[in-house]
Design an enzyme around this catalytic site. Structure first.
Site, mmCIF file in Angstrom:
data_model
loop_
_atom_site.group_PDB
_atom_site.id
_atom_site.type_symbol
_atom_site.label_atom_id
_atom_site.label_comp_id
_atom_site.label_asym_id
_atom_site.label_seq_id
_atom_site.Cartn_x
_atom_site.Cartn_y
_atom_site.Cartn_z
ATOM 1 N N GLY A 106 25.112 15.894 39.579
ATOM 2 C CA GLY A 106 24.308 16.775 40.421
ATOM 3 C C GLY A 106 24.529 18.234 40.074
ATOM 4 O O GLY A 106 25.526 18.589 39.441
ATOM 5 N N ARG A 107 23.607 19.051 40.475
ATOM 6 C CA ARG A 107 23.708 20.475 40.231
ATOM 7 C C ARG A 107 23.311 21.219 41.482
ATOM 8 O O ARG A 107 22.655 20.651 42.360
ATOM 9 C CB ARG A 107 22.767 20.871 39.104
ATOM 10 C CG ARG A 107 23.450 21.040 37.795
ATOM 11 C CD ARG A 107 22.436 21.176 36.684
ATOM 12 N NE ARG A 107 22.561 20.064 35.745
ATOM 13 C CZ ARG A 107 23.499 19.975 34.825
ATOM 14 N NH1 ARG A 107 24.402 20.913 34.719
ATOM 15 N NH2 ARG A 107 23.542 18.954 34.002
ATOM 16 N N GLY A 108 23.690 22.483 41.554
ATOM 17 C CA GLY A 108 23.249 23.293 42.692
ATOM 18 C C GLY A 108 24.406 23.669 43.583
ATOM 19 O O GLY A 108 25.550 23.238 43.366
ATOM 20 N N GLY A 129 27.389 25.193 41.721
ATOM 21 C CA GLY A 129 28.222 24.479 40.770
ATOM 22 C C GLY A 129 27.585 23.197 40.290
ATOM 23 O O GLY A 129 26.486 22.833 40.705
ATOM 24 N N THR A 130 28.295 22.522 39.407
ATOM 25 C CA THR A 130 27.834 21.240 38.885
ATOM 26 C C THR A 130 28.800 20.173 39.383
ATOM 27 O O THR A 130 29.999 20.393 39.425
ATOM 28 C CB THR A 130 27.839 21.264 37.345
ATOM 29 O OG1 THR A 130 27.123 22.420 36.937
ATOM 30 C CG2 THR A 130 27.176 20.041 36.779
ATOM 31 N N VAL A 131 28.257 19.026 39.755
ATOM 32 C CA VAL A 131 29.099 17.947 40.266
ATOM 33 C C VAL A 131 29.246 16.869 39.207
ATOM 34 O O VAL A 131 28.271 16.460 38.575
ATOM 35 C CB VAL A 131 28.484 17.340 41.540
ATOM 36 C CG1 VAL A 131 29.413 16.304 42.136
ATOM 37 C CG2 VAL A 131 28.194 18.426 42.554
ATOM 38 N N LYS A 138 33.362 18.972 41.946
ATOM 39 C CA LYS A 138 32.408 20.063 41.832
ATOM 40 C C LYS A 138 33.069 21.248 41.137
ATOM 41 O O LYS A 138 34.133 21.704 41.546
ATOM 42 C CB LYS A 138 31.942 20.478 43.221
ATOM 43 C CG LYS A 138 31.006 21.660 43.191
ATOM 44 C CD LYS A 138 30.120 21.673 44.408
ATOM 45 C CE LYS A 138 28.928 22.555 44.167
ATOM 46 N NZ LYS A 138 27.841 22.288 45.057
ATOM 47 N N ASP A 193 22.668 25.496 53.458
ATOM 48 C CA ASP A 193 21.869 24.817 52.442
ATOM 49 C C ASP A 193 21.661 23.349 52.812
ATOM 50 O O ASP A 193 21.978 22.453 52.034
ATOM 51 C CB ASP A 193 22.542 24.960 51.072
ATOM 52 C CG ASP A 193 21.586 24.636 49.938
ATOM 53 O OD1 ASP A 193 20.369 24.513 50.200
ATOM 54 O OD2 ASP A 193 22.048 24.487 48.795
#
Ligand code: NAG
Ligand code: NAG
Ligand code: NAG
Ligand code: NAG
Ligand code: NAG
Ligand code: NAG
Ligand code: NAG
Ligand code: NAG
Ligand code: NAG
Length: 816
Positions: free
Chosen positions: A532-534, A537-539, A553, A648
């Site tokens: 995942g992204r956002g 950061g990137t997960v 993350k 968010d």
């Protein structure tokens, strides 16, 4: 002023062992200092030199001259140098360096100048200053790099902090820290190898913009604290402190002691003994990290602090209290837990933090039932909360930071197996005092420094051989000792614990902890599998060494953020514990890397499940997801001790476990990614959140409150019930176009409602996700849609709070 300056340079030159005329301005060698050649300040209040910190191990230090010496500063506390051929040298380049055994540089001031007039001055304030005399510029001063002590006039600032010593005899960096956090508040933090937590000012008294709570102000970002000669300390967050002997000029020092308390000491010029004239924490047991898990700190002015196991538990390692205790019993959790458990009342005992959640207005019986219903519940605290006039229930998932303080009004009810032999009369004396340790005692004496000193002329082969044989012998002895120790310990453990080890290992593993970067790199196979992204950061998916699957993350925008600030924030997030919030297992802060480790949810996010048309989520799942999400957010906004906005909320951040129970992810990052933060407008100047879910406040630059989360939540619920996406088909990136789209979802639903009430038919039938067919509860649907529309009101004051939403949905779920 000039007369008060003492130029070491001039007085010491004759004594200095100086063999490299060309590259050094001067140097002080350890051999000379050992033999009483010590630099003193003009009035001899302070001395500087090589100070023994172990066998053949020295630190370059400053101390109060009167015996016994009291160290106030050390250049190389974590890297002592060898007692031979080590020296402090001022290079021609203006750099003051400390070399170990004539080889490596272990410390330096990292200064550089082209000026020919660099001098080292030692003032009577205890400040060692590297001065460029030609322009009267301070290149470096020891006051800017405190270790565990502040002297009168020395400021603690934005960039500095005090770190305690490891123990009374070991001067290397310990676990306690005094620093200014990101909210400009002066705080004390325990930062142990596994857990970290803030303990001063009392964490349940939060400072805020309205000035209530602990009386600290968070808007003054000057971040300075200073103690004066009269015994008055003032800090820019409006914390003030007066010593008991305030008013007379004395020798003073403020020290963060190895036991985690800050004390101010004072003495008259010629006296030898320091007396304590004030301390920050009057309850020594309220300092965190003193005793390990499942043990309790108690304090007796005569014998000091003591750690003891709670009844029914025994030491993990009877030599090391910090590892805490393990239960002598095993609770079996099955359908009959109610019959299997009973509770032991421990009056005056508290364990701080690690609450499953906080439940207001619960009777004792309700609280007990809550705990029985949770397999992780180790016990609970039930106490009267004066401000609200209700009883509060805190089920505990970990028994950490325990203390027993006479006069403390709360109680812990410890969960035990029904058949445990402990009788209720044990509760009169909840602690096994006779197995206690006095804390902060010997932690092993001074150790031999293993940094080698290599002779340049290695022609003495006999000597060399002898060394080799000795070393070999030493290693052998050490190995035998280790093996013996290990088997003895294992035997010992089995003897007095009598339970399956995994129970404890598991419990310890769930504690919030620190990871190393290399550990996480290995776990993610070099950050290869991004899931995942956002959210800054990137997960990545990863597998820890204990084979737990985790989501890691990696944060992007943290370059200008201090480690301690990061830790302070992260430890707040790490303490949050709610069934509808994703668990944070730990963090990593190394150099420029900032990573967060979360539990892994294998059924993906709400977004994935909403968009999969194959097997849509059924109605009861949708309702429960809406309810659970509301509960998680309500906990963030209202129930937990810190005020946390999510900022968010979107289907991608609502993860589902195998029962489709929702867990909100990515909370807390809002603040973490945003330094400079006072919670005013400026800190949120950059629009955050995800288009489609953002409240109008972001767009119109209005004050940001928890109602922004309520708005986003409303959009998510509308998506969930209509099956229409708030963002679908919006490749247009302009904000107007974007807001038009989610406006459209909202207005579409509003219109349907309006028309429905005119026609008299049920409007919800017209907005429901076609994928559900007719398989839904119309009443639940109506309440959910109504609540969602209230949440997306443009006027933030018209929106309900997250707590009200949760309550409404909960009530309705019960009635139907
Ligand atoms: C901030 O703190 C400093 C140092 O205590 C003080 O001089 C200054 O007046 C304070 N500023 C405000 C706005 O209170
Ligand atoms: C700061 O503390 C003093 C007392 O120590 C108090 O009189 C004053 O009102 C405080 N200032 C603010 C802005 O709260
Ligand atoms: C426990 O409860 C489940 C259903 O909730 C049931 O299927 C199972 O048989 C029960 N087990 C025992 C040991 O009672
Ligand atoms: C506590 O709960 C009881 C019953 O659930 C209710 O009657 C009472 O009003 C509540 N008290 C508060 C202060 O919320
Ligand atoms: C002080 O403690 C540190 C950390 O445990 C250890 O590495 C060091 O060897 C100790 N130093 C002495 C002199 O005992
Ligand atoms: C080591 O070598 C030096 C010359 O390099 C010599 O003077 C000295 O005697 C030697 N030492 C021994 C113990 O052989
Ligand atoms: C939810 O999404 C996950 C991951 O894509 C998938 O494995 C699961 O089957 C989905 N469940 C439903 C009911 O669509
Ligand atoms: C997701 O949930 C379903 C239903 O509970 C379960 O069968 C499945 O194993 C879970 N995991 C994944 C990866 O889909
Ligand atoms: C926040 O911004 C609004 C609108 O720009 C302004 O009216 C208000 O004074 C600001 N508040 C603060 C504390 O700066």
């Amino acid at each position: 002023m000039a007369s008060s300056i003492f130029l070491i340079l001039h007085l010491l030159l004759p004594l200095i062992f100086n063999n490299f005329e060309n590259s050094y301005s001067f140097s002080l060698s350890v051999e000379n200092f050992k033999e009483e050649v010590i630099v003193s300040s003009p009035k001899a209040t302070f001395s500087a030199g090589f100070y023994p910190v172990g066998d053949n191990a020295y630190g370059f230090a400053i101390w109060y001259t009167t015996t016994p010496h009291t160290l106030v500063w050390m250049a190389n506390r974590d890297r002592p140098v060898n007692g031979k051929r080590s020296m402090l040298s001022l290079l021609k380049t203006g750099n003051l360096v400390l070399t170990d055994a004539g080889q490596s540089i272990v410390w330096s001031t990292n200064t550089i100048t082209s000026s020919k007039q660099v001098q080292l001055h030692f003032y009577d304030t205890g400040n060692l200053v590297l001065l460029d005399n030609s322009n009267a510029v301070v290149l470096w001063q020891s006051f800017d790099f405190p270790t565990d002590t502040l002297l009168p006039g020395q400021t603690l600032s934005k960039n500095t902090n005090l770190v305690s010593s490891r123990s009374q005899t070991n001067y290397s960096s310990g676990f306690y820290k005094l620093f200014f956090d990101s909210e400009n508040v002066l705080r004390l933090m325990y930062q142990g190898p596994r857990v970290s937590s803030l303990y001063w000012p009392d964490p349940w008294l939060q400072s805020n913009d309205f000035g209530s709570g602990n009386g600290r102000l968070s808007y003054n970002d000057t971040r300075v604290a200073v103690l004066d000669h009269l015994g008055y300390m003032v800090s820019s967050d409006n914390f003030t402190f007066r010593t008991s002997d305030y008013g007379t000029v004395l020798q003073r020092r403020l020290t963060l002691d190895h036991d985690g308390n800050v004390r101010v000491y004072s003495k008259k010029d010629l006296e030898e003994k320091w007396s304590m004239s004030g301390q920050f924490k009057s309850q020594p047991c309220f300092i965190h990290g003193i005793c390990g898990p499942n043990s309790i700190c108690s304090y007796d002015p005569k014998s000091g602090r003591k750690c003891s196991c709670i009844k029914g538990y025994s030491w993990v390692d009877s030599e090391d209290w910090s590892q805490g205790c393990v239960p002598n019993f095993q609770l079996r959790y099955n359908n009959n837990t109610e019959k299997e458990s009973r509770f032991l009342h421990l009056p005056g005992v508290d364990f701080y933090g690690y609450d499953y959640s906080i439940f207001r207005n619960r009777t004792y019986k309700e609280c007990e039932n809550l705990c029985l219903g949770l397999s992780q519940c180790k016990g609970f605290q039930h106490k009267f909360w004066q401000p609200d006039g209700v009883f509060i229930c805190f089920p505990k998932t970990q028994l950490l930071n325990g203390h027993h303080t006479p006069g403390f009004t709360g109680s812990i009810f410890l969960r035990l197996p029904r058949n445990s032999p402990l009788s209720l009369s044990d509760s009169e004396n909840p602690i096994n005092y006779n197995n206690g340790f006095v804390c902060g005692g010997s932690n092993g004496g001074p150790k031999l420094l293993d940094r080698p000193y290599v002779e340049e002329e290695e022609n003495d082969s006999v000597k060399l051989l002898l060394c080799f044989v000795t070393a070999l012998g030493g290693i052998e002895v050490a190995c035998i000792f280790l093996v013996w120790c290990f088997s003895f310990r294992n035997k010992n453990r089995k003897l007095h614990s009598g339970v399956d080890e995994p129970g404890y290992v598991l419990a310890a593993a769930t504690v919030f902890r620190k990871f190393s970067y290399s550990e996480l790199k290995k776990a993610t196979k070099g950050f290869s599998e991004a899931i995942g992204r956002g959210g800054g950061g990137t997960v990545y998916k990863g597998v820890l060494s204990d084979s737990r699957v985790v989501a890691i993350k990696r944060l992007h925008q943290v370059a200008n953020q201090g480690e301690s600030e990061f830790l302070a924030e992260v430890s707040i997030i790490g303490r949050l514990n709610h069934m509808n919030l994703i668990d944070m297992l730990g963090y990593c802060a190394e150099g420029k890397y900032r990573l967060l480790v979360y539990e892994y949810m294998d059924n993906g996010s709400l977004a994935q499940n909403l968009s999969s048309s194959l097997n849509a989520l059924d109605w009861s799942k949708r309702y429960n997801i809406a309810l659970g999400t509301a509960k998680g957010l309500a906990y963030l906004h209202e129930e937990c001790l810190e005020w946390i906005l999510h900022c968010d909320i979107k289907p991608q951040n609502i993860l589902l476990d195998s029962d489709y129970k929702p867990k909100v992810a990515d909370f807390g990052l809002c603040k973490l990614l945003n330094r400079n933060s006072n919670l005013d407008n400026s800190s949120f100047s950059r629009i955050r959140g995800t288009r489609g879910y953002m409240a109008p406040e972001w767009v119109f630059n209005l004050p940001i409150t928890s109602k922004v989360d309520v708005y986003s939540y409303g959009i998510v619920v509308l998506e969930m019930i209509t099956g229409r996406s708030a963002t679908a088909g919006t490749q247009i990136t302009e904000l107007e176009a974007e807001s038009y789209h989610h406006e459209r979802l909202v207005t579409w639903v509003r219109e349907k409602r309006k028309k429905g009430s005119e026609v008299g038919s049920c409007w919800v039938d017209q907005i429901v996700d076609p994928a559900l067919g007719s398989n839904y509860e119309r009443n639940e649907m109506e309440i959910l849609a109504t609540v969602a529309l209230e949440c997306v009101e443009e006027d933030k004051n018209a929106r309900p709070s997250m707590g009200q939403v949760a309550e409404k949905l909960q009530r309705y779920a019960h009635n139907s």
